[in-house]
Design a protein around this motif. Structure first.
Motif, PDB file in Angstrom:
ATOM      1  N   LYS A 264      -3.184  -0.859   5.846  1.00  0.00           N
ATOM      2  CA  LYS A 264      -3.118   0.286   4.934  1.00  0.00           C
ATOM      3  C   LYS A 264      -1.831   1.077   5.125  1.00  0.00           C
ATOM      4  O   LYS A 264      -1.379   1.771   4.205  1.00  0.00           O
ATOM      5  CB  LYS A 264      -4.323   1.213   5.160  1.00  0.00           C
ATOM      6  N   LEU A 265      -1.238   0.957   6.293  1.00  0.00           N
ATOM      7  CA  LEU A 265       0.017   1.648   6.589  1.00  0.00           C
ATOM      8  C   LEU A 265       1.239   0.743   6.387  1.00  0.00           C
ATOM      9  O   LEU A 265       2.342   1.076   6.811  1.00  0.00           O
ATOM     10  CB  LEU A 265      -0.024   2.171   8.030  1.00  0.00           C
TER      11      LEU A 265
ATOM     12  N   LYS B 114      -2.542   6.049  15.592  1.00  0.00           N
ATOM     13  CA  LYS B 114      -3.346   6.645  14.517  1.00  0.00           C
ATOM     14  C   LYS B 114      -4.686   5.935  14.388  1.00  0.00           C
ATOM     15  O   LYS B 114      -5.729   6.591  14.227  1.00  0.00           O
ATOM     16  CB  LYS B 114      -2.571   6.575  13.200  1.00  0.00           C
TER      17      LYS B 114
ATOM     18  N   ASN C  38       0.832  -1.226   0.000  1.00  0.00           N
ATOM     19  CA  ASN C  38       0.000   0.000   0.000  1.00  0.00           C
ATOM     20  C   ASN C  38       0.856   1.261   0.000  1.00  0.00           C
ATOM     21  O   ASN C  38       0.540   2.255   0.664  1.00  0.00           O
ATOM     22  CB  ASN C  38      -0.952   0.005   1.204  1.00  0.00           C
TER      23      ASN C  38
ATOM     24  N   GLU D 152       3.735   1.744   1.251  1.00  0.00           N
ATOM     25  CA  GLU D 152       4.583   1.897   2.438  1.00  0.00           C
ATOM     26  C   GLU D 152       5.564   0.733   2.536  1.00  0.00           C
ATOM     27  O   GLU D 152       5.258  -0.379   2.104  1.00  0.00           O
ATOM     28  CB  GLU D 152       3.715   1.924   3.711  1.00  0.00           C
TER      29      GLU D 152
ATOM     30  N   LEU E 117      -3.821  -0.826  10.085  1.00  0.00           N
ATOM     31  CA  LEU E 117      -2.381  -1.113  10.089  1.00  0.00           C
ATOM     32  C   LEU E 117      -1.926  -1.620   8.716  1.00  0.00           C
ATOM     33  O   LEU E 117      -0.843  -1.263   8.238  1.00  0.00           O
ATOM     34  CB  LEU E 117      -2.047  -2.138  11.173  1.00  0.00           C
TER      35      LEU E 117
ATOM     36  N   ARG F 229       7.144   2.213  14.232  1.00  0.00           N
ATOM     37  CA  ARG F 229       6.093   2.386  13.229  1.00  0.00           C
ATOM     38  C   ARG F 229       4.797   1.723  13.684  1.00  0.00           C
ATOM     39  O   ARG F 229       3.704   2.241  13.456  1.00  0.00           O
ATOM     40  CB  ARG F 229       6.530   1.826  11.875  1.00  0.00           C
TER      41      ARG F 229
ATOM     42  N   ALA G  36       1.313   3.699  14.281  1.00  0.00           N
ATOM     43  CA  ALA G  36       0.146   3.283  13.512  1.00  0.00           C
ATOM     44  C   ALA G  36      -1.016   2.904  14.415  1.00  0.00           C
ATOM     45  O   ALA G  36      -2.177   3.207  14.104  1.00  0.00           O
ATOM     46  CB  ALA G  36       0.529   2.111  12.609  1.00  0.00           C
TER      47      ALA G  36
END
Length: 404
Positions: A351-352, A398, A19, A21, A349, A391, A395
Motif C-alpha cells: 500500500k506504500l 509503520k 498505490n 506512491e 508495504l 523508505r 514503512a
C-alpha cells in the motif's frame, strides 16, 4: 563512482507509481527488472528478423540463427565455460535441473546416495526426490545452522563410495547465504560424485567462473539477470553431456529419423528439442551485455554497501528479527516482526508502494527449520538506492505500529 541515477534511467518501470506512491521494487530475488536496452533487443527481433532458426536458407532465418548462437557464445564467455556447445538453452533453472535429474535415471541404482542442502529451493529438492523414487537411491541432506550456513562437517563425514550426486545452490534464495561451493565441489569430486550447482540466485551478484569452479553442471535463469522470463541456460561439462540421454524428443535434436531408428544430433542440439524461445535467448545475450557494461564487480560492491546500510537500519526497529546472517551473503534480507504475520507486513508495504516477497519463498524446509510460516524478504539490486532502503525501514516501522 557508481552512478545509480543514470542506471535507473535505463529501467522504465522504476518511474511508475503503485498505490499513489513511487515504486520501490525490492523483489529482485524473484525476478529482476528489464532495462530499455534489453526491451529494444526484443522489439528489434520481432520488428526486423523474426524467423525460425537452424532450418532456413533465407536471410531472416540466417540472421535469427546467427543472433541466437551469438547469445549462446555470450553466455559461454560470461561464465567462462570451455565451449559454446556446453551451454544448453532452457526455459530456466528448473528446466535445467529436471533435464539433469531425468538424465541420471539410468546411472543410479538401489543404495546409491544423492545429497542436497537444507536451504534448497523446491526446484532443487523435488526433482531429486523423484529421481530417488525412480531409482531406489537415498536422498541425504547437508544441515544448516541458525546463521543460515551449511554444516560441512556432516557432509564431509557422510560422503562415501555410495555418493553419486550432489546438488546445492550457490546462493540461498530465502536467506541470501553464499554457500562454499568450491569446497563442496572438491569434496564431492574426491568421493567420485558429480555436482550440479543451482546458480539462479548467484548469477545476478557473482560472476561464476565455471572452469575454475569445476562444477559438472550449473544452471541459471535470464529473468534474474535483467533478461526476459521463460529462458535460461544449463552448463554441463562436455563429458557429462555426451553421456546423458536426450531429455525430450522432437525436431532439432535429431540427426536422422526413420521409422526403424533415430540418431541424435550432437551438442548442444541433442538437448534442445523443438523451436526454442529465440527472442528470449537473444535478449538474454543483450542482458549480459548490459550487466557487463556496468561491470559485475562494481555491481557486487554497490549491492554489498546497500545490504549493509539496509540491514543496520532495519535492526533499529523493535521486535524485528533477521533470518540468515551468514558471514557471506548477497543483498537479501529475510525478516519478521515479532507477533505479526509476514503477509500482513507485506500487504501494508504494498500500500506504500514497496514491493517485497512474503511467504516461504519455495524453500519450505528452511522455514520449518526456523519454526516460522515464512518471512518478509526484501531483495536489493544495483538499481536500488539508499533512499529506497530508508523508505523500506520507515514503512516497516509503520506496519509495526499499525499491527502491534
Amino acid at each position: 563512482m557508481f552512478d545509480v541515477a543514470r542506471i535507473r534511467n535505463d529501467f522504465p518501470i522504476l518511474s511508475r507509481q503503485v498505490n499513489g506512491e513511487p515504486l520501490v521494487y525490492l523483489d529482485n530475488a524473484a525476478t529482476s527488472q528489464t532495462p530499455r536496452q534489453v526491451i529494444d533487443a526484443i522489439t528489434d527481433y520481432y520488428s526486423r528478423y523474426n524467423a525460425n532458426i537452424h532450418r532456413g536458407v533465407h536471410t531472416l532465418s540466417q540472421e535469427a540463427t546467427d543472433a541466437y548462437e551469438q547469445a549462446r557464445i555470450k553466455i559461454q564467455k560470461h561464465f567462462n565455460a570451455a565451449h559454446p556447445h556446453e551451454i544448453i538453452m532452457t526455459s530456466g533453472t528448473t528446466h535445467g535441473i529436471n533435464l539433469v535429474a531425468q538424465g541420471f535415471t539410468g546411472f543410479l541404482q538401489q543404495g546409491d546416495e544423492v545429497w542436497v542442502s537444507a536451504m534448497e529451493h523446491h526446484s532443487n529438492i523435488v526433482p531429486w526426490q523423484m529421481l530417488c523414487e525412480r531409482t531406489g537411491a537415498r536422498l541425504r541432506v547437508i544441515p544448516m545452522n541458525k546463521n543460515g550456513e551449511l554444516e560441512l562437517d556432516t557432509f564431509r563425514e557422510g560422503l562415501s563410495d555410495k555418493t553419486r550426486l550432489v546438488f546445492v545452490n550457490h546462493v540461498s534464495n530465502a536467506l541470501g547465504t553464499v554457500n562454499p561451493i568450491e569446497e563442496i565441489i572438491s569434496l564431492a569430486h574426491d568421493a567420485g560424485a558429480a555436482v550440479l550447482v543451482d546458480g539462479a540466485q548467484a548469477a545476478p551478484h557473482i560472476r561464476a567462473d565455471l572452469q575454475a569452479l569445476d562444477a559438472d553442471f550449473y544452471t541459471v535463469s535470464a529473468h534474474k539477470l535483467c533478461g526476459p522470463t521463460g529462458v535460461g541456460a544449463l552448463y554441463g561439462k562436455e563429458s557429462w553431456l555426451e553421456k546423458l540421454p536426450p531429455y525430450q524428443g522432437g525436431g532439432e535434436m535429431i540427426e536422422e529419423v526413420t521409422f526403424e531408428k533415430t540418431t541424435y544430433a550432437g551438442l548442444p542440439h541433442k538437448f534442445e528439442a523443438g523451436t526454442p524461445n529465440i527472442c528470449g535467448g537473444i535478449a538474454f545475450g543483450a542482458a549480459l551485455d548490459y550487466l557487463n557494461g556496468i561491470g559485475m564487480k562494481a555491481i557486487a560492491e554497490y549491492e554489498a554497501e546497500l545490504l549493509a546500510y539496509a540491514t543496520k537500519n532495519l535492526k533499529t526497529i523493535p521486535g524485528l528479527k533477521i533470518y540468515g546472517e551468514a558471514a557471506r551473503k548477497t543483498s537479501v534480507i529475510s525478516f519478521n516482526l515479532e507477533g505479526i504475520h509476514p503477509y500482513d507486513v507485506g500487504t501494508i508495504l504494498d500500500k506504500l508502494g514497496i514491493a517485497v516477497r512474503t511467504g516461504h519463498h519455495c524453500a519450505q524446509p528452511v522455514m520449518d527449520f526456523y519454526g516460522i510460516p515464512g518471512t518478509v524478504r526484501a531483495s536489493f539490486s544495483f538499481y536500488n538506492t539508499r533512499e529506497e532502503a530508508d523508505r523500506l525501514v520507515a514503512a516497516v516501522e509503520k506496519a509495526r505500529q499499525m499491527l502491534a
